[in-house]
Design a protein around this motif. Structure first.
Motif, short mmCIF file in Angstrom:
data_model
loop_
_atom_site.label_atom_id
_atom_site.label_comp_id
_atom_site.label_asym_id
_atom_site.label_seq_id
_atom_site.Cartn_x
_atom_site.Cartn_y
_atom_site.Cartn_z
N TYR A 135 31.19 -28.97 95.23
CA TYR A 135 29.82 -28.94 95.87
C TYR A 135 29.20 -29.91 96.21
O TYR A 135 29.31 -30.96 95.49
N PHE A 161 25.13 -31.88 97.36
CA PHE A 161 24.39 -31.65 97.58
C PHE A 161 23.43 -32.95 97.89
O PHE A 161 23.92 -34.00 97.76
N TYR A 203 19.48 -34.71 97.30
CA TYR A 203 18.29 -34.52 96.65
C TYR A 203 17.44 -35.70 97.15
O TYR A 203 17.79 -36.91 97.30
N GLN A 248 13.78 -38.06 96.05
CA GLN A 248 12.83 -38.48 94.80
C GLN A 248 11.85 -39.50 95.57
O GLN A 248 11.95 -40.54 96.02
N ASN A 308 7.13 -41.76 91.77
CA ASN A 308 6.68 -41.16 90.55
C ASN A 308 6.98 -39.77 90.58
O ASN A 308 6.37 -39.10 89.67
N GLN A 309 7.94 -39.33 91.08
CA GLN A 309 8.34 -37.82 90.98
C GLN A 309 9.74 -37.45 90.65
O GLN A 309 10.59 -38.45 90.52
N GLY A 310 10.11 -36.31 90.25
CA GLY A 310 11.41 -36.03 89.98
C GLY A 310 12.23 -35.66 91.19
O GLY A 310 11.87 -36.04 92.48
N LEU A 311 13.60 -35.37 90.99
CA LEU A 311 14.57 -35.01 92.36
C LEU A 311 14.20 -33.72 92.70
O LEU A 311 14.15 -32.86 91.83
N LEU A 343 15.53 -30.90 95.58
CA LEU A 343 16.90 -30.61 96.08
C LEU A 343 16.36 -30.26 97.90
O LEU A 343 15.62 -29.88 98.33
N LYS A 386 22.22 -28.07 100.47
CA LYS A 386 23.44 -27.82 99.53
C LYS A 386 24.50 -27.56 100.54
O LYS A 386 24.23 -26.68 101.65
N PHE A 388 19.56 -39.24 97.12
CA PHE A 388 20.66 -39.05 96.29
C PHE A 388 21.52 -37.85 96.95
O PHE A 388 21.38 -36.96 96.92
N TYR A 416 29.62 -28.16 84.99
CA TYR A 416 28.08 -28.05 85.62
C TYR A 416 27.70 -29.64 85.68
O TYR A 416 26.76 -29.67 86.20
N LYS A 417 28.53 -30.63 85.49
CA LYS A 417 28.18 -31.89 85.61
C LYS A 417 27.87 -32.27 86.89
O LYS A 417 28.81 -32.20 87.86
N TYR A 418 26.77 -33.12 87.37
CA TYR A 418 26.65 -33.62 88.53
C TYR A 418 27.09 -35.10 88.63
O TYR A 418 27.01 -35.92 87.58
N PHE A 424 26.09 -38.58 90.42
CA PHE A 424 24.98 -39.02 91.63
C PHE A 424 25.75 -40.35 92.13
O PHE A 424 26.11 -40.99 91.54
N PHE A 459 19.66 -30.05 81.00
CA PHE A 459 20.27 -31.51 81.13
C PHE A 459 18.86 -32.22 80.75
O PHE A 459 17.84 -32.09 81.22
N LEU A 513 23.34 -39.04 83.04
CA LEU A 513 23.52 -37.86 82.13
C LEU A 513 23.67 -38.20 80.81
O LEU A 513 24.61 -38.85 80.25
N TYR A 529 23.97 -32.16 78.02
CA TYR A 529 23.43 -30.79 78.33
C TYR A 529 23.78 -29.87 77.45
O TYR A 529 24.97 -29.98 76.85
N PHE A 540 14.38 -37.53 82.76
CA PHE A 540 14.26 -36.38 83.17
C PHE A 540 14.96 -35.18 82.74
O PHE A 540 16.03 -35.51 81.91
N GLN A 591 20.60 -27.96 90.37
CA GLN A 591 19.77 -28.31 89.25
C GLN A 591 18.23 -28.36 89.66
O GLN A 591 18.13 -29.05 90.87
N PHE A 599 14.92 -30.36 88.65
CA PHE A 599 14.28 -31.43 87.91
C PHE A 599 12.82 -31.34 87.64
O PHE A 599 12.05 -30.96 88.54
N GLY A 600 12.32 -31.67 86.53
CA GLY A 600 10.97 -31.91 86.05
C GLY A 600 10.62 -33.37 86.70
O GLY A 600 11.32 -34.10 87.34
N ASP A 601 9.16 -33.53 86.40
CA ASP A 601 8.87 -34.81 86.94
C ASP A 601 9.07 -36.07 86.42
O ASP A 601 8.78 -37.19 86.65
N ARG A 617 7.94 -41.23 81.84
CA ARG A 617 7.99 -42.63 81.74
C ARG A 617 7.83 -43.42 80.53
O ARG A 617 6.71 -43.29 80.13
#
Lengths: 114, 114
Positions: free
Chosen positions: A32, A34, A36, A38, A41-44, A46, A49, A90, A100-102, A104, B33, B45, B48, B91, B103, B105-107, B110
């Motif tokens: 698969y 994807f 993403y 970013q 100062n934020q997360g990733l 989506l 996909k 990314f 289920y590992k990505y 990057f 994760f 990573l 997880y 993250f 997946q 992600f949270g923010d 830091r």
């Protein structure tokens, strides 16, 4: 095992110009794919996909990507960028079975210039 | 729909102190994760979980790092004792079902170790 290569670490582009962010992958199993994004100062988040089916995938914010199995590529495109698209992008590979590992890519920093 | 929630957003502490990072995954997601992001190493990573059970902790850098998931709605990542080289953005992400479920992600937290 899988690996991902993002060919450009930084891409500067003028506002309203088109952009392509390149991604190549290698894998011994089906994957698969994807993209993403970013923002600072934020997360990733989506963008889009590819799981199966049509090789042209449309995502949020006007982005699209094309899966090319023969070239093992998954390049991201946008026909006209905005200042707000400035972010890091990314490319991500996930195996279709077993884990289920990505994996990057190292990221491409897109800077949109006024 | 609440996303992945991480706390604290920022943490500054002195070397040798214990640090605890917290994560609440999206309800219904059975994968969680923990990642670390640095300029030098990109996104890594760490560990997880699936259904609260650690599946792969091969990315945990050393014994100073530990992670737990006591229930489906909470996880912690602990560093004891902390060192300056642990400074990074951490993250948490969650996902449902299988690899074709992206997946989320949270923010991030830091973390700065002085």
């Amino acid at each position: 095992a899988q690996s991902v290569t993002q060919l450009d670490s930084q891409v500067p582009v003028f506002e309203e110009a088109p952009v392509e962010l390149r991604c190549n992958y290698s894998s011994s199993v089906s994957v698969y794919l994807f993209w993403y994004v970013q923002y600072p100062n934020q997360g990733l988040q989506l963008l889009l996909k590819y799981l199966s089916g049509s090789t042209l995938v449309k995502g949020i914010n006007g982005f699209e990507a094309e899966f090319n199995k023969s070239q093992t590529s998954f390049h991201l495109r946008k026909p006209s960028v905005h200042i707000s698209d400035t972010a890091e992008y990314f490319c991500v590979v996930g195996a279709t079975s077993g884990t289920y590992k990505y994996i990057f890519g190292t990221g491409t920093r897109l800077k949109v210039l006024a | 729909d609440a996303g992945v929630i991480q706390s604290p957003r920022h943490e500054v502490t002195e070397m040798g102190q214990e640090v605890t990072l917290r994560c609440k995954p999206i309800s219904g997601h059975d994968y969680l994760f923990w990642y670390r992001q640095t300029m030098m190493r990109g996104l890594e990573l760490l560990i997880y979980f699936n259904n609260n059970v650690p599946i792969d902790d091969s990315g945990m850098p050393e014994d100073r790092f530990s992670a737990k998931m006591p229930n489906a709605s909470f996880s912690t990542l602990k560093i004891q004792p902390s060192e300056p080289r642990d400074s990074a953005v951490y993250f948490c992400a969650s996902g449902g079902g299988s690899g074709n479920q992206p997946q989320h992600f949270g923010d991030g937290t830091r973390l700065s170790i002085l």
